[in-house]
Design a protein around this motif. Sequence first.
Motif, PDB file in Angstrom:
ATOM      1  N   SER A  66      42.733  39.378  41.829  1.00  0.00           N
ATOM      2  CA  SER A  66      42.753  40.185  40.993  1.00  0.00           C
ATOM      3  C   SER A  66      41.165  39.374  40.162  1.00  0.00           C
ATOM      4  CB  SER A  66      43.112  40.551  39.814  1.00  0.00           C
ATOM      5  OG  SER A  66      42.632  41.181  38.607  1.00  0.00           O
ATOM      6  N   PRO A  67      39.558  39.628  39.395  1.00  0.00           N
ATOM      7  CA  PRO A  67      38.704  39.450  39.037  1.00  0.00           C
ATOM      8  C   PRO A  67      39.282  38.974  37.482  1.00  0.00           C
ATOM      9  CG  PRO A  67      37.822  41.736  39.347  1.00  0.00           C
ATOM     10  CD  PRO A  67      39.594  40.962  40.545  1.00  0.00           C
ATOM     11  N   LEU A  68      40.095  39.856  37.083  1.00  0.00           N
ATOM     12  CA  LEU A  68      41.024  39.257  36.009  1.00  0.00           C
ATOM     13  C   LEU A  68      41.893  38.304  35.913  1.00  0.00           C
ATOM     14  CD1 LEU A  68      40.597  43.282  34.465  1.00  0.00           C
ATOM     15  CD2 LEU A  68      38.978  41.810  34.537  1.00  0.00           C
ATOM     16  N   THR A  69      42.794  38.529  35.878  1.00  0.00           N
ATOM     17  CA  THR A  69      43.877  37.729  36.251  1.00  0.00           C
ATOM     18  C   THR A  69      43.902  36.170  36.713  1.00  0.00           C
ATOM     19  OG1 THR A  69      45.180  38.853  37.980  1.00  0.00           O
ATOM     20  CG2 THR A  69      45.211  39.429  35.756  1.00  0.00           C
TER      21      THR A  69
END
Length: 342
Positions: A66-69
């Motif tokens: 995930s690029p967010l987490t």
Amino acid sequence: MSLETLEWLNKNTLIGFTEKRGTAWHHHRGMQGTESNHYAGAIPVEDVRRRLFGWESVPSEVYVKSPLTGYPERDDDRVAFSRSDTGRVLGYFGPGYEPHPYDEWLLNKVAQLLDDDLAVGSAGLLKGGAVAWVSVEVPENVVTPEGVTFRPHLLATTSFDGSLATTYKPVVTNVVCDNTMHAALKESGQVVKVKHSRKSVLKLAQARDALNLVYRVADSFTDEVARLCRIDVDDRQWQDFLHAHAELPAKLGRGRTLVERKRESLTHLWKNDARVAPWRGTAFGVVQAVNTYAHHGQVVRGATRPERNALRSLTGDFDQLHHRTLVSLSRVLDVPDLAPAT
């Protein structure tokens, strides 16, 4: 050619009827382990199953970082298929994909079609096992009155990387140069394709119709060779064909140099090579020159030459090349309908 590539070919392809076709160019007995991959006669179906298809394609979940987490998250829209023996990932697919196991689609179904006059003549794995084929052949070579020796066969192929639908089609191999050539069949239904979908099913009656074309392809290809050998092509017309087939860029540079080298290679084949020169001065000689160059002389990028040739045979690229060659020659000779319909 790396030693790894040679070892792969010697361990992951099986070549039958070598008393009729000779050994494959990659033959290296020291790389084949305890068993040779060459057979004087037909290849037993059980040998193909044991030596090439003795593994399964296993579905696995796909996770993406995930690029967010920064943590991997499951991708519910895709599934990966991997080899059960090596773990190599063969391809990624959406939920509607239906795998066609090699053992079932290339052996069990083909075995139901075989009769006393047909047997497995070659089989192999490409792209690390992501693509496979089995060839069903007649035992004897066919020789035309013009001296062209060839082998008609049914090619069955499929893939686990999404590159090929499961396909059954009649093809021709020119023995003198080991080239795949246009089968010259006009019948409809000569190619059977089954998509990798959940509704995929092979109708054996339809496949048997394609198999039966193997018997007729010998006559059709013999007629095609005779037809093309009756069409004269002199040296001036050959030069005109080269201008049409390999157009020379006006601008100096690498592109122009490559085309000049291609023309030189084609002309050498046309004049001097034993795989082409016997038919120099005919339309068949033109086809043979272009086909032989594509198999053995053309620059190959991103793959080895044998793998690229095998893949082009499976995908029908050589049939398209045959058609384009005759379209260009038709224009040069001002002969209508020289190229077969596609």
